[in-house]
Write a protein that holds these residues in place. Structure first.
Motif, PDB file in Angstrom:
ATOM      1  N   ALA A  45      19.966 -16.842  83.209  1.00 52.73           N
ATOM      2  CA  ALA A  45      20.769 -16.346  84.333  1.00 52.73           C
ATOM      3  C   ALA A  45      22.119 -15.830  83.842  1.00 52.73           C
ATOM      4  O   ALA A  45      22.621 -14.803  84.319  1.00 52.73           O
ATOM      5  CB  ALA A  45      20.962 -17.455  85.357  1.00 52.73           C
ATOM      6  N   LYS A  46      22.704 -16.530  82.859  1.00 49.06           N
ATOM      7  CA  LYS A  46      23.992 -16.081  82.319  1.00 49.06           C
ATOM      8  C   LYS A  46      23.845 -14.726  81.629  1.00 49.06           C
ATOM      9  O   LYS A  46      24.708 -13.853  81.756  1.00 49.06           O
ATOM     10  CB  LYS A  46      24.525 -17.116  81.317  1.00 49.06           C
ATOM     11  N   LEU A  47      22.746 -14.552  80.921  1.00 51.86           N
ATOM     12  CA  LEU A  47      22.516 -13.262  80.264  1.00 51.86           C
ATOM     13  C   LEU A  47      22.299 -12.163  81.303  1.00 51.86           C
ATOM     14  O   LEU A  47      22.761 -11.027  81.144  1.00 51.86           O
ATOM     15  CB  LEU A  47      21.296 -13.348  79.341  1.00 51.86           C
ATOM     16  N   GLU A  48      21.601 -12.507  82.375  1.00 57.36           N
ATOM     17  CA  GLU A  48      21.304 -11.483  83.385  1.00 57.36           C
ATOM     18  C   GLU A  48      22.562 -11.019  84.115  1.00 57.36           C
ATOM     19  O   GLU A  48      22.591  -9.929  84.684  1.00 57.36           O
ATOM     20  CB  GLU A  48      20.237 -12.006  84.353  1.00 57.36           C
ATOM     21  N   GLU A  49      23.608 -11.854  84.074  1.00 58.60           N
ATOM     22  CA  GLU A  49      24.896 -11.414  84.636  1.00 58.60           C
ATOM     23  C   GLU A  49      25.432 -10.196  83.876  1.00 58.60           C
ATOM     24  O   GLU A  49      26.248  -9.442  84.399  1.00 58.60           O
ATOM     25  CB  GLU A  49      25.923 -12.551  84.558  1.00 58.60           C
ATOM     26  N   HIS A  50      24.971 -10.032  82.653  1.00 57.96           N
ATOM     27  CA  HIS A  50      25.411  -8.893  81.831  1.00 57.96           C
ATOM     28  C   HIS A  50      24.431  -7.729  81.904  1.00 57.96           C
ATOM     29  O   HIS A  50      24.436  -6.866  81.029  1.00 57.96           O
ATOM     30  CB  HIS A  50      25.587  -9.335  80.374  1.00 57.96           C
ATOM     31  N   ARG A  51      23.617  -7.715  82.932  1.00 54.11           N
ATOM     32  CA  ARG A  51      22.702  -6.593  83.201  1.00 54.11           C
ATOM     33  C   ARG A  51      21.764  -6.320  82.019  1.00 54.11           C
ATOM     34  O   ARG A  51      21.704  -5.206  81.516  1.00 54.11           O
ATOM     35  CB  ARG A  51      23.504  -5.328  83.561  1.00 54.11           C
ATOM     36  N   ILE A  52      21.055  -7.353  81.600  1.00 56.31           N
ATOM     37  CA  ILE A  52      20.006  -7.110  80.608  1.00 56.31           C
ATOM     38  C   ILE A  52      18.840  -6.426  81.315  1.00 56.31           C
ATOM     39  O   ILE A  52      18.662  -6.568  82.523  1.00 56.31           O
ATOM     40  CB  ILE A  52      19.534  -8.412  79.926  1.00 56.31           C
ATOM     41  N   HIS A  53      18.070  -5.674  80.559  1.00 57.38           N
ATOM     42  CA  HIS A  53      16.986  -4.924  81.194  1.00 57.38           C
ATOM     43  C   HIS A  53      15.675  -5.704  81.230  1.00 57.38           C
ATOM     44  O   HIS A  53      14.888  -5.585  82.159  1.00 57.38           O
ATOM     45  CB  HIS A  53      16.771  -3.585  80.478  1.00 57.38           C
ATOM     46  N   ALA A  54      15.425  -6.490  80.200  1.00 58.67           N
ATOM     47  CA  ALA A  54      14.197  -7.300  80.175  1.00 58.67           C
ATOM     48  C   ALA A  54      14.454  -8.517  79.299  1.00 58.67           C
ATOM     49  O   ALA A  54      15.330  -8.506  78.437  1.00 58.67           O
ATOM     50  CB  ALA A  54      13.030  -6.490  79.611  1.00 58.67           C
ATOM     51  N   TYR A  55      13.668  -9.547  79.546  1.00 59.32           N
ATOM     52  CA  TYR A  55      13.808 -10.784  78.800  1.00 59.32           C
ATOM     53  C   TYR A  55      12.431 -11.169  78.260  1.00 59.32           C
ATOM     54  O   TYR A  55      11.533 -11.499  79.030  1.00 59.32           O
ATOM     55  CB  TYR A  55      14.338 -11.894  79.715  1.00 59.32           C
ATOM     56  N   LEU A  56      12.263 -11.090  76.950  1.00 63.44           N
ATOM     57  CA  LEU A  56      10.976 -11.397  76.328  1.00 63.44           C
ATOM     58  C   LEU A  56      11.117 -12.676  75.525  1.00 63.44           C
ATOM     59  O   LEU A  56      12.018 -12.789  74.695  1.00 63.44           O
ATOM     60  CB  LEU A  56      10.525 -10.261  75.407  1.00 63.44           C
ATOM     61  N   ARG A  57      10.218 -13.621  75.770  1.00 64.68           N
ATOM     62  CA  ARG A  57      10.265 -14.866  75.008  1.00 64.68           C
ATOM     63  C   ARG A  57       9.406 -14.759  73.764  1.00 64.68           C
ATOM     64  O   ARG A  57       8.278 -14.279  73.815  1.00 64.68           O
ATOM     65  CB  ARG A  57       9.776 -16.040  75.865  1.00 64.68           C
ATOM     66  N   LYS A  58       9.955 -15.206  72.645  1.00 60.76           N
ATOM     67  CA  LYS A  58       9.174 -15.234  71.406  1.00 60.76           C
ATOM     68  C   LYS A  58       8.070 -16.282  71.518  1.00 60.76           C
ATOM     69  O   LYS A  58       8.334 -17.364  72.062  1.00 60.76           O
ATOM     70  CB  LYS A  58      10.064 -15.587  70.213  1.00 60.76           C
ATOM     71  N   PRO A  59       6.879 -16.055  71.012  1.00 58.36           N
ATOM     72  CA  PRO A  59       6.488 -14.831  70.320  1.00 58.36           C
ATOM     73  C   PRO A  59       6.170 -13.718  71.309  1.00 58.36           C
ATOM     74  O   PRO A  59       5.563 -13.971  72.352  1.00 58.36           O
ATOM     75  CB  PRO A  59       5.230 -15.249  69.560  1.00 58.36           C
ATOM     76  N   VAL A  60       6.565 -12.500  70.989  1.00 57.76           N
ATOM     77  CA  VAL A  60       6.334 -11.381  71.900  1.00 57.76           C
ATOM     78  C   VAL A  60       5.098 -10.600  71.466  1.00 57.76           C
ATOM     79  O   VAL A  60       4.802 -10.485  70.284  1.00 57.76           O
ATOM     80  CB  VAL A  60       7.540 -10.421  71.968  1.00 57.76           C
ATOM     81  N   THR A  61       4.399 -10.076  72.448  1.00 61.79           N
ATOM     82  CA  THR A  61       3.217  -9.260  72.164  1.00 61.79           C
ATOM     83  C   THR A  61       3.623  -7.787  72.096  1.00 61.79           C
ATOM     84  O   THR A  61       4.623  -7.377  72.704  1.00 61.79           O
ATOM     85  CB  THR A  61       2.176  -9.423  73.273  1.00 61.79           C
ATOM     86  N   PRO A  62       2.862  -6.972  71.377  1.00 63.22           N
ATOM     87  CA  PRO A  62       3.138  -5.533  71.366  1.00 63.22           C
ATOM     88  C   PRO A  62       3.141  -4.940  72.781  1.00 63.22           C
ATOM     89  O   PRO A  62       3.968  -4.078  73.091  1.00 63.22           O
ATOM     90  CB  PRO A  62       1.975  -4.962  70.536  1.00 63.22           C
TER      91      PRO A  62
END
Lengths: 160, 127
Positions: free
Chosen positions: B95-112
């Motif tokens: 939520a704190k990161l989203e305050e900075h207008r991130i576009h997407a949040y991918l959790r590792k491990p990420v798929t192609p």
């Protein structure tokens, strides 16, 4: 909670090694017998702090580290020691983050220390001989996990 | 026109994995720019045109949260889309990161697939 952690350790290591590193994982309590005493051992370790604290360690040897690195990089070439260390650090980071979220949920905040990976010391090798160790074969290559919560050791012996 | 991507992660393995995945997408990309932490990423931004940033959260020197504060405070960079790639799983930090207008949040491990979808979404189909 110990039972939940044991289940989560098994689930996360199988899911992440299979999905991310394309390595097939079998829970094998006797996996340590597959280690080659003539090869060096590597340990990857990370500490975490939050509503509980603890350490997550992974023990392996060069063949596993090489295969992991090649899988993550998608290459068949030789890999360097630096790449292997980096791959082990990232693997322990991902395993621990996923384990903590799976066990304690997304409403719980944990702080993870930067992961480390290095040649195992004699003291670290001794630690993995305890019954508090989870043992696996990943593509037939042995690995062991040692997960300790501060004040609570997750005992693998009752899970076999 | 080719797209310039900046990958910010202290792990050389993750930088390579994202770079390799981007290479498999068929997107029209220039060779990615890379940085090992937020401070280095700000240096890269000052001397390169960047269309999209992949950002880790837990990094030495300057972590992802502090980097986002600098990025969004700078008029020149505040509209660059950012895709977070992290092991961080808590709602609170997200939520704190989203305050900075991130576009997407991918959790590792990420798929192609997740990377391709996030890039297409971030660039509005321009890719």
């Amino acid at each position: 909670m110990a039972e939940a952690i044991r289940t989560a350790v098994h689930a996360t290591i199988a899911r992440i090694l299979e999905d991310w590193a394309m390595m097939m994982v079998d829970h094998e309590p006797q996996a340590a017998e597959h280690f080659d005493p003539d090869l060096p051992y590597y340990v990857a370790v990370i500490q975490f702090h939050g509503i509980v604290g603890g350490r997550y360690r992974l023990l392996c040897q060069t063949p596993f580290a090489e295969q992991l690195t090649r899988s993550l990089l998608g290459i068949d070439d030789e890999v360097t020691a630096e790449q292997m260390i980096d791959a082990l650090k990232e693997m322990i980071n991902v395993l621990t983050g996923n384990l903590l979220t799976e066990t304690y949920g997304e409403d719980t905040v944990f702080t993870l220390t930067p992961p480390e990976a290095h040649l195992a010391t004699a003291e670290e090798l001794e630690m993995f001989r305890s019954p508090r160790t989870f043992s696996y074969l990943a593509d037939s290559l042995p690995i062991q996990i040692h997960f300790v919560l501060e004040g609570l050791h997750v005992d693998q012996s009752s899970y076999r | 026109m080719s797209i310039n991507v900046l990958i910010v992660d202290d792990s050389s393995i993750v930088r390579k994995v994202i770079e390799r995945t981007l290479g498999m997408t068929g997107l029209d990309l220039n060779p990615p720019l890379t940085a090992e932490h937020g401070a280095q990423a700000l240096e890269v931004l000052r001397s390169n045109w960047v269309d999209l940033i992949f950002l880790d959260v837990n990094m030495p020197v300057m972590d992802g949260m502090e980097f986002m504060e600098h990025l969004r405070a700078d008029e020149a960079f505040q509209d660059i889309p950012v895709i977070i790639v992290s092991t961080e799983g808590s709602h609170e930090r997200r939520a704190k990161l989203e305050e900075h207008r991130i576009h997407a949040y991918l959790r590792k491990p990420v798929t192609p697939e997740a990377i391709v979808n996030a890039v297409n979404s971030a660039l509005g189909g321009a890719a």
